[in-house]
Design a protein around this motif. Structure first.
Motif, PDB file in Angstrom:
ATOM      1  N   ASP A  10      -5.981  -7.933  -4.345  1.00 32.44           N
ATOM      2  CA  ASP A  10      -5.469  -9.029  -3.516  1.00 32.44           C
ATOM      3  C   ASP A  10      -6.364 -10.268  -3.655  1.00 32.44           C
ATOM      4  N   PHE A  11      -7.038 -10.393  -4.804  1.00 30.35           N
ATOM      5  CA  PHE A  11      -8.003 -11.483  -4.991  1.00 30.35           C
ATOM      6  C   PHE A  11      -7.339 -12.823  -5.308  1.00 30.35           C
ATOM      7  N   GLY A  12      -6.051 -12.811  -5.638  1.00 31.17           N
ATOM      8  CA  GLY A  12      -5.416 -14.044  -6.087  1.00 31.17           C
ATOM      9  C   GLY A  12      -5.890 -14.412  -7.482  1.00 31.17           C
ATOM     10  N   ILE A  13      -5.329 -15.497  -8.016  1.00 30.23           N
ATOM     11  CA  ILE A  13      -5.666 -15.872  -9.389  1.00 30.23           C
ATOM     12  C   ILE A  13      -6.407 -17.206  -9.452  1.00 30.23           C
ATOM     13  N   ALA A  14      -6.680 -17.803  -8.292  1.00 28.04           N
ATOM     14  CA  ALA A  14      -7.321 -19.120  -8.316  1.00 28.04           C
ATOM     15  C   ALA A  14      -8.843 -19.008  -8.396  1.00 28.04           C
ATOM     16  N   ASP A  15      -9.407 -17.950  -7.839  1.00 30.82           N
ATOM     17  CA  ASP A  15     -10.862 -17.833  -7.796  1.00 30.82           C
ATOM     18  C   ASP A  15     -11.392 -17.091  -9.021  1.00 30.82           C
ATOM     19  N   TYR A  17     -12.978 -14.296  -8.968  1.00 30.97           N
ATOM     20  CA  TYR A  17     -13.277 -12.887  -8.671  1.00 30.97           C
ATOM     21  C   TYR A  17     -12.768 -11.922  -9.745  1.00 30.97           C
ATOM     22  N   SER A  40      -2.020 -10.480  -6.898  1.00 26.58           N
ATOM     23  CA  SER A  40      -1.313 -11.175  -5.822  1.00 26.58           C
ATOM     24  C   SER A  40      -0.761 -10.234  -4.760  1.00 26.58           C
ATOM     25  N   LYS A  43      -2.974 -10.485   0.971  1.00 24.26           N
ATOM     26  CA  LYS A  43      -4.340 -10.205   1.415  1.00 24.26           C
ATOM     27  C   LYS A  43      -4.381  -9.050   2.422  1.00 24.26           C
TER      28      LYS A  43
ATOM     29  N   ALA B  14       3.465 -11.351  -8.851  1.00 28.71           N
ATOM     30  CA  ALA B  14       3.106 -10.577  -7.665  1.00 28.71           C
ATOM     31  C   ALA B  14       3.537  -9.114  -7.784  1.00 28.71           C
TER      32      ALA B  14
ATOM     33  N   THR C  38      -9.474 -18.367 -14.855  1.00 25.11           N
ATOM     34  CA  THR C  38      -8.361 -18.832 -14.017  1.00 25.11           C
ATOM     35  C   THR C  38      -7.732 -20.022 -14.718  1.00 25.11           C
ATOM     36  N   SER C  40      -5.883 -21.898 -12.459  1.00 27.92           N
ATOM     37  CA  SER C  40      -5.448 -22.503 -11.193  1.00 27.92           C
ATOM     38  C   SER C  40      -6.519 -23.353 -10.536  1.00 27.92           C
ATOM     39  N   SER C 180      -9.472 -18.236  -1.914  1.00 27.33           N
ATOM     40  CA  SER C 180      -8.086 -17.954  -1.535  1.00 27.33           C
ATOM     41  C   SER C 180      -7.991 -17.048  -0.300  1.00 27.33           C
ATOM     42  N   PHE C 181      -9.094 -16.429   0.110  1.00 26.23           N
ATOM     43  CA  PHE C 181      -9.115 -15.670   1.363  1.00 26.23           C
ATOM     44  C   PHE C 181      -9.327 -16.589   2.572  1.00 26.23           C
TER      45      PHE C 181
END
Lengths: 255, 255, 255
Positions: A10-15, A17, A40, A43, B14, C38, C40, C180-181
């Protein structure tokens, strides 16, 4: 050593991590083949993470290692675990993410990851994806046995999925997942849907399950057995979620 | 066998759909190098899928296999096809996704994928990306000739792209694509833009095409030959779409 | 030649731009292992790009080549550069993207990329990611020395990061990144946070830094040393950004 390692978080793709996890893996096993399932997952939504993983892993070759990190309890007393199940491997927090796979597998073993030889030198309290799970997966991909990671875990945390209610001539289910097309995935497996069934969403009849989206006109609702083997509510070239929301009771009535 | 396989879909990032396709591919060809072009084609938007693919494939090495799935007709009578065109390979639905490539290639061949030896054992009615296209691409990457997949298709579905209107001293085009920067891509190729041209968006003059975004002040509109070789309307460090929308007529007036 | 090449851009994931870069790289080095950090980064936000890269590269194996493209000045007089720094490689525009790495590295060298042998045949004015940076990185991955790309750059563009203000018994910092968190990352490194510290956001006390998110109840604010080694403001299983915004002054008061 060439081995597939997948990531589901659930880290997303913007950061950075997910990118950092991949660097850690490649530092330990330069021949790892790293594949994103998704980053995605909503969270902290462990159930969606568990469903996504249980819909995916079975399509991967034997020996694949799946890292899953949806981890609201990171840094607390929840255990980091590794699991071997029917020839696949799983690494992540012991919070139920792997419970469907555990339940489904005949031959499995879980260990708590405690051996610091297979962790980053400094383990943070907020990013076990980087410090514990990625190194563990990479070491497994190099041939480390999961027994070397720590002691066996006999009672992993398991999630309870809502089960459909089966009565004579009638099955009642609910929506357990919404995909990005707006398809509403129920918890009713296809084997419970006999021929001659009529499907209701609340009071609304969708008729019998259809054989393709194109069986109804563009923009119309239908029900269909989806690609994961569960009954789904869809709109041909549209979104069932936009049409109906997702708080639905789905009833299958059989003659 | 080491071969590049790319993916271009409207599945989003997602869900598990793209991840499942990658598992299927790696199960057939463990040495495939899988690359995402994008999974964010707007849902069911075959034209944007076709434009994205036709802007990408040419930069890949010979022998690359491109899977494209924007497939509103999945499970209906539309054909699953494989194409070889000037040394590149394409796999997906016969709905026009590959029509620009077909039109552009001198040496090409298309076959309908009907041979079940090269499909998943069970083929669903909703997810041919997993059940037909990924296995076909993976088998092609292992050396299977596209003739082995099924019979030749002589008249594939083709999309008509709007062409610019050319009059003496004047070319009129339209916006065919909007990118994530807000650049508005026209259908006017650079070769139609003579030196000494003046570009109008509706009544508004943007002057001559500029040589870089920085030729105007930050936040100002300009026109420029974009990276795909078409005239684009842009804002220096901003979004032309936010400034103008995308329903525009673009006129190039030459002396 | 097997080498890791990472990508960090503001291109987004909907367009073909990142996919085209990967094709160019694989055309030059078929054995490159391409990893997305990334795509993004907020459009044109060089500082966020620089922070993301500086949080990532150190986890990659020696010899990794990092391409970063956040490039509002593309096509203008800003230089395309390649840098070798402590065994890692960096390729992108000379606009400050690499300044944290430059400042941190003891052994480094920067060259301007001017040698057209290592570029695409036609170099556009809008897409140097494809035409200059990807080919340069791919050639470096094949063993080309960065000296062969062009002349040395002695004074690269550097960004100034706001530094925390240190007074006796007190450090005042600010938020330099939002993830993103909804975690708010400050510019105060953990070494400035002595035991017995009390952290204030404006007038609001968050008490001492906590050892895990779970140290406070779900939905409550806390401060914690984050995974990059800086003090962060977080909400347990929630978003500090939603609770507080990001225009904050953070003060650490020590006894």
């Amino acid at each position: 050593m060439k081995r597939v390692i997948t990531l589901c978080t659930d880290f997303g793709i913007a950061d950075h991590y997910a990118g950092v996890m991949k660097g850690v893996i490649l530092g330990i096993n330069p021949d790892a083949v790293i594949i994103d399932i998704t980053h995605s997952i909503p969270k902290f939504d462990v159930l969606t993470g568990a469903l996504t993983l249980s819909s995916s892993y079975d399509y991967y070759p034997e020996g694949t290692i799946h890292i899953a990190v949806v981890d609201p309890g990171v840094g607390s007393e929840r255990k980091p675990i590794a699991m071997e199940a029917d020839g696949s491997y799983f690494v992540g927090p012991d919070n139920g993410l792997f419970s469907m796979i555990f339940r489904r597998s005949s031959n499995k073993r879980i260990t708590e990851i405690t051996n610091t030889d297979y962790m980053m030198n400094h383990v943070s309290r907020t990013f076990h994806g980087r410090d514990i799970f990625s190194p563990a997966a990479a070491h497994i991909s190099m041939g480390v046995n999961i027994n070397e990671l720590g002691d066996e875990v006999s009672s992993p945390v398991t999630l309870e999925l809502p089960e459909p209610v089966v009565l004579p001539g009638r099955v009642t289910g609910e929506i357990i997942h919404l995909d990005s097309f707006g398809n509403l995935v129920t918890n009713v497996p296809s084997k419970m849907v006999k021929s001659g069934s009529e499907v209701f969403v609340g009071e609304l009849s969708l008729g019998a399950p259809k054989s393709s989206y194109g069986s109804v006109k563009r923009g119309e609702l239908l029900c269909i057995v989806g690609s994961s083997g569960y009954l789904e509510i869809s709109v041909n070239q549209g979104s069932a979620y936009e049409a109906l929301g997702r708080e639905l009771q789905v009833t299958i009535v059989m003659d």
